[in-house]
Structure formats: structure tokens, C-alpha cells
Design an enzyme around this catalytic site. Structure first.
Site, short mmCIF file in Angstrom:
data_model
loop_
_atom_site.label_atom_id
_atom_site.label_comp_id
_atom_site.label_asym_id
_atom_site.label_seq_id
_atom_site.Cartn_x
_atom_site.Cartn_y
_atom_site.Cartn_z
N TYR A 278 2.34 -2.39 -16.45
CA TYR A 278 2.83 -2.82 -15.13
C TYR A 278 4.35 -2.66 -15.05
O TYR A 278 4.87 -2.09 -14.08
CB TYR A 278 2.43 -4.28 -14.91
CG TYR A 278 2.85 -4.88 -13.59
CD1 TYR A 278 2.10 -4.65 -12.43
CD2 TYR A 278 3.98 -5.68 -13.49
CE1 TYR A 278 2.48 -5.20 -11.22
CE2 TYR A 278 4.36 -6.25 -12.29
CZ TYR A 278 3.60 -6.00 -11.15
OH TYR A 278 3.99 -6.55 -9.94
N ASP B 113 -7.80 3.67 -0.11
CA ASP B 113 -7.29 3.48 -1.47
C ASP B 113 -6.05 4.38 -1.60
O ASP B 113 -6.16 5.61 -1.47
CB ASP B 113 -8.38 3.88 -2.47
CG ASP B 113 -7.95 3.72 -3.92
OD1 ASP B 113 -6.74 3.72 -4.20
OD2 ASP B 113 -8.84 3.63 -4.78
P1 NAP Z 1 -2.30 -9.44 -4.15
O1 NAP Z 1 -2.26 -10.80 -3.60
O2 NAP Z 1 -3.14 -9.16 -5.35
O3 NAP Z 1 -2.69 -8.40 -2.99
C1 NAP Z 1 -2.83 -7.05 -3.30
C2 NAP Z 1 -3.01 -6.23 -2.05
O4 NAP Z 1 -3.06 -4.84 -2.44
C3 NAP Z 1 -4.31 -6.52 -1.32
O5 NAP Z 1 -4.07 -6.38 0.06
C4 NAP Z 1 -5.24 -5.41 -1.82
O6 NAP Z 1 -6.27 -5.07 -0.89
C5 NAP Z 1 -4.26 -4.26 -1.94
N1 NAP Z 1 -4.67 -3.20 -2.83
C6 NAP Z 1 -4.98 -3.27 -4.15
N2 NAP Z 1 -5.30 -2.05 -4.62
C7 NAP Z 1 -5.18 -1.19 -3.58
C8 NAP Z 1 -5.38 0.20 -3.42
N3 NAP Z 1 -5.78 0.98 -4.44
N4 NAP Z 1 -5.17 0.77 -2.20
C9 NAP Z 1 -4.80 0.00 -1.15
N5 NAP Z 1 -4.60 -1.33 -1.24
C10 NAP Z 1 -4.80 -1.91 -2.44
O7 NAP Z 1 -0.83 -8.95 -4.56
P2 NAP Z 1 0.64 -9.50 -4.15
O8 NAP Z 1 1.02 -10.56 -5.11
O9 NAP Z 1 0.71 -9.75 -2.69
O10 NAP Z 1 1.52 -8.22 -4.55
C11 NAP Z 1 1.93 -7.24 -3.61
C12 NAP Z 1 2.92 -6.31 -4.28
O11 NAP Z 1 4.03 -7.06 -4.77
C13 NAP Z 1 2.33 -5.57 -5.49
O12 NAP Z 1 2.85 -4.25 -5.55
C14 NAP Z 1 2.85 -6.39 -6.66
O13 NAP Z 1 2.93 -5.62 -7.84
C15 NAP Z 1 4.21 -6.79 -6.15
N6 NAP Z 1 4.77 -7.98 -6.80
C16 NAP Z 1 4.14 -9.19 -6.75
C17 NAP Z 1 4.71 -10.29 -7.38
C18 NAP Z 1 4.08 -11.66 -7.35
O14 NAP Z 1 4.58 -12.56 -8.05
N7 NAP Z 1 3.03 -11.89 -6.60
C19 NAP Z 1 5.93 -10.15 -8.06
C20 NAP Z 1 6.54 -8.91 -8.10
C21 NAP Z 1 5.96 -7.83 -7.45
P3 NAP Z 1 -7.73 -5.84 -0.86
O15 NAP Z 1 -7.48 -7.19 -0.22
O16 NAP Z 1 -8.59 -4.98 -0.01
O17 NAP Z 1 -8.18 -5.96 -2.28
#
Ligand code: NAP
Length: 246
Positions: free
Chosen positions: A153, A61
Site C-alpha cells: 500500500y 472498476d
Molecule cells: P473505503 O471506505 O474503503 O471506500 C473505498 C471506495 O473505493 C468505495 O467507494 C469502493 O466502492 C471504491 N472502490 C474500491 N475498489 C474500486 C475499484 N476497483 N474501482 C472503483 N472503485 C473502487 O475507503 P476510504 O477510506 O474512503 O479511502 C478512499 C481513498 O483514500 C483511498 O484511495 C485510500 O487509500 C485513501 N486513504 C484513506 C485513508 C483513511 O484513513 N481512510 C488514509 C489515507 C488515504 P464500493 O463501495 O463499490 O466497494
């Protein structure tokens, strides 16, 4: 160290982080960090191994400093250093500002900002020792323009931008660049959990290139910041958003 060492990618079991791990594994071994979903992390590792890459999964984490220190120490012992750190792990939540509790705020802060602080501070001594490093933080377009019903956020993703710009100045003399990517709407579990089909349609309409982004769109930008091609670039925030935030 130059081109040696590994890449540590936080939150690499799914979505954007998984794509970044696969992309960077073409050039160096990767640490696939995750918080709970071991099966998903193993699937990412299996796919990387099948493509001829190397890596290991590591449960941690990012808000827990002791675990983060163990992960960085493990990365250096196993692969001889940390070439690239990608701070990708993140949480999101849709709530009216007036409904956000102290606990909601703290948890978001612990993962989305403290996690970046922990990983940067823990990895930097190894990078400073080598006089080389690449840090890439994943912010968000909402940290640039702000999002209704995502004030916590948005605020924390804006803080990541401030951290990126300031840390870049401090670490540049040590040969370490710090940049950020600000993704727009990227099709992952995070976006799917927040949006119904109508909302996704509206987001596509609001994106000038006319589609949602893919995790690979973001991964290619991260690969650029991790590569020799970006040697003279630091403290920058690159929008990967199809024009959404412009
Ligand atoms: P996602 O599909 O929800 O995946 C989140 C990832 O983060 C998973 O691998 C999860 O692990 C891990 N995670 C969550 N909490 C954690 C913690 N405390 N310690 C370590 N790992 C943790 O998210 P995503 O859409 O790929 O987003 C990735 C990044 O891009 C984030 O920072 C998000 O804010 C940013 N982002 C996303 C978007 C979008 O449209 N998707 C847009 C802008 C920015 P587990 O699988 O073990 O739960």
C-alpha cells in the site's frame, strides 16, 4: 471550458469519495463512481439531489481500462466535459511484507496505481481539448512516511505522488493542474476494517491535533484544488493529517 463540465470522483459510494462528491456537487454535476456497492452509491446521489445538486452513479472498476474509457466518454456526453477528476478509489490491506503474495501485490497495484493511470490517461484528451482541467489524486500519509505491515500500500501511494509531480509538469502548458492530497487517519470503513479500538486510540495519540480526520476534512482540501483559488498551484502534495506525517 473553464468552469463548465462535471467532476468524476472514483470510489465515491462511501467514505472519503462520498464526501468529495457531496462537496464538489455544490459547484458542478458529479459522476459518483463505484465498483460494487450500488445501494451505497444511490444513497450518496440521493443526498446530493436533496441538497440541490446533480449527479449520476456509474459502476466501473478503475483497473479495467475499457470501462474507464466508457465512464469518461459518458461524463463528457452527459455534462459537456470533465472539469475535475478525483482519483480516490483504493484498496488497503494489513500484511507482513513476507506474507504478501504476488496476487496481493498485483491487485493492489491494479486498483491503487493502474486505476490512477487509467483514469488520468482516459480523461486527459477531453481536458486537453478544452485547455482546462483539474486532477486531484488521493495518496496517503503512508506513501510519504511508510507504514509497517502495509509495504505494498505504501509503495503504491508513493508512486501516486511521483505520478502527480511528473504529470503536473507535462500537463501545465495545457492548462491542467495535477495535485495530490495525502490523508492521515480518516474515519471510514477502510480504517475501521484495519483497526481495533486500541489501535484507533494509539492513532489519535499519534495525531498532534488529537483526533482522527473526517472524510469532510479531505473533501475540503480537494475542493480547494478543484477551485479557481488554486490556479497557480500544481504538482503539490497536501497532507491532510492533523500533523501526523510532519
Ligand atoms: P473505503 O471506505 O474503503 O471506500 C473505498 C471506495 O473505493 C468505495 O467507494 C469502493 O466502492 C471504491 N472502490 C474500491 N475498489 C474500486 C475499484 N476497483 N474501482 C472503483 N472503485 C473502487 O475507503 P476510504 O477510506 O474512503 O479511502 C478512499 C481513498 O483514500 C483511498 O484511495 C485510500 O487509500 C485513501 N486513504 C484513506 C485513508 C483513511 O484513513 N481512510 C488514509 C489515507 C488515504 P464500493 O463501495 O463499490 O466497494
Amino acid at each position: 471550458m473553464g468552469s463548465n463540465g462535471c467532476a468524476v470522483i472514483t470510489g465515491a459510494s462511501r467514505g472519503i469519495g462520498a464526501a468529495i462528491a457531496s462537496q464538489l456537487a455544490k459547484r458542478m454535476p458529479v459522476i459518483i463512481n463505484y465498483s460494487s456497492n450500488e445501494q451505497a452509491a444511490l444513497r450518496v446521489l440521493e443526498s446530493i439531489t436533496k441538497s440541490g445538486g446533480h449527479g449520476v452513479i456509474f459502476k466501473c472498476d478503475v483497473s479495467d481500462r475499457k470501462s474507464v474509457d466508457e465512464m469518461m466518454s459518458f461524463a463528457c456526453e452527459k455534462f459537456g466535459g470533465i472539469h475535475t477528476l478525483v482519483n480516490n478509489a483504493g484498496l488497503s490491506e494489513i500484511k507482513l511484507f513476507t506474507d504478501i503474495t504476488q496476487e496481493d501485490w498485483r491487485r493492489m497495484e491494479q486498483v491503487n496505481l493502474d486505476g490512477v493511470f487509467n483514469c488520468c490517461q482516459s480523461a486527459l484528451p477531453y481536458m486537453i481539448h478544452e485547455k482546462f482541467g483539474r486532477i486531484i489524486n488521493i495518496s496517503s500519509v503512508w506513501g510519504v512516511v511508510g507504514a509497517s505491515c502495509e509495504v505494498h500500500y505504501s509503495a503504491l501511494k508513493a508512486a501516486v505522488i511521483g505520478l502527480t509531480k511528473a504529470l503536473a509538469k507535462e500537463t501545465a502548458p495545457s492548462g491542467i493542474t495535477v495535485n495530490a492530497v495525502a490523508p492521515g487517519c480518516i474515519m471510514t470503513d477502510m480504517l475501521k476494517s484495519e483497526c481495533d479500538d486500541d489501535t484507533l486510540g494509539s492513532l489519535i495519540e499519534d495525531t498532534p491535533v488529537g483526533r482522527l480526520g473526517t472524510p469532510q476534512d479531505v473533501a475540503r482540501a480537494v475542493a480547494f484544488f478543484s477551485s479557481d483559488s488554486s490556479d497557480f498551484i500544481t504538482g503539490q502534495i497536501l497532507g491532510v493529517d492533523g500533523g501526523f506525517g510532519s
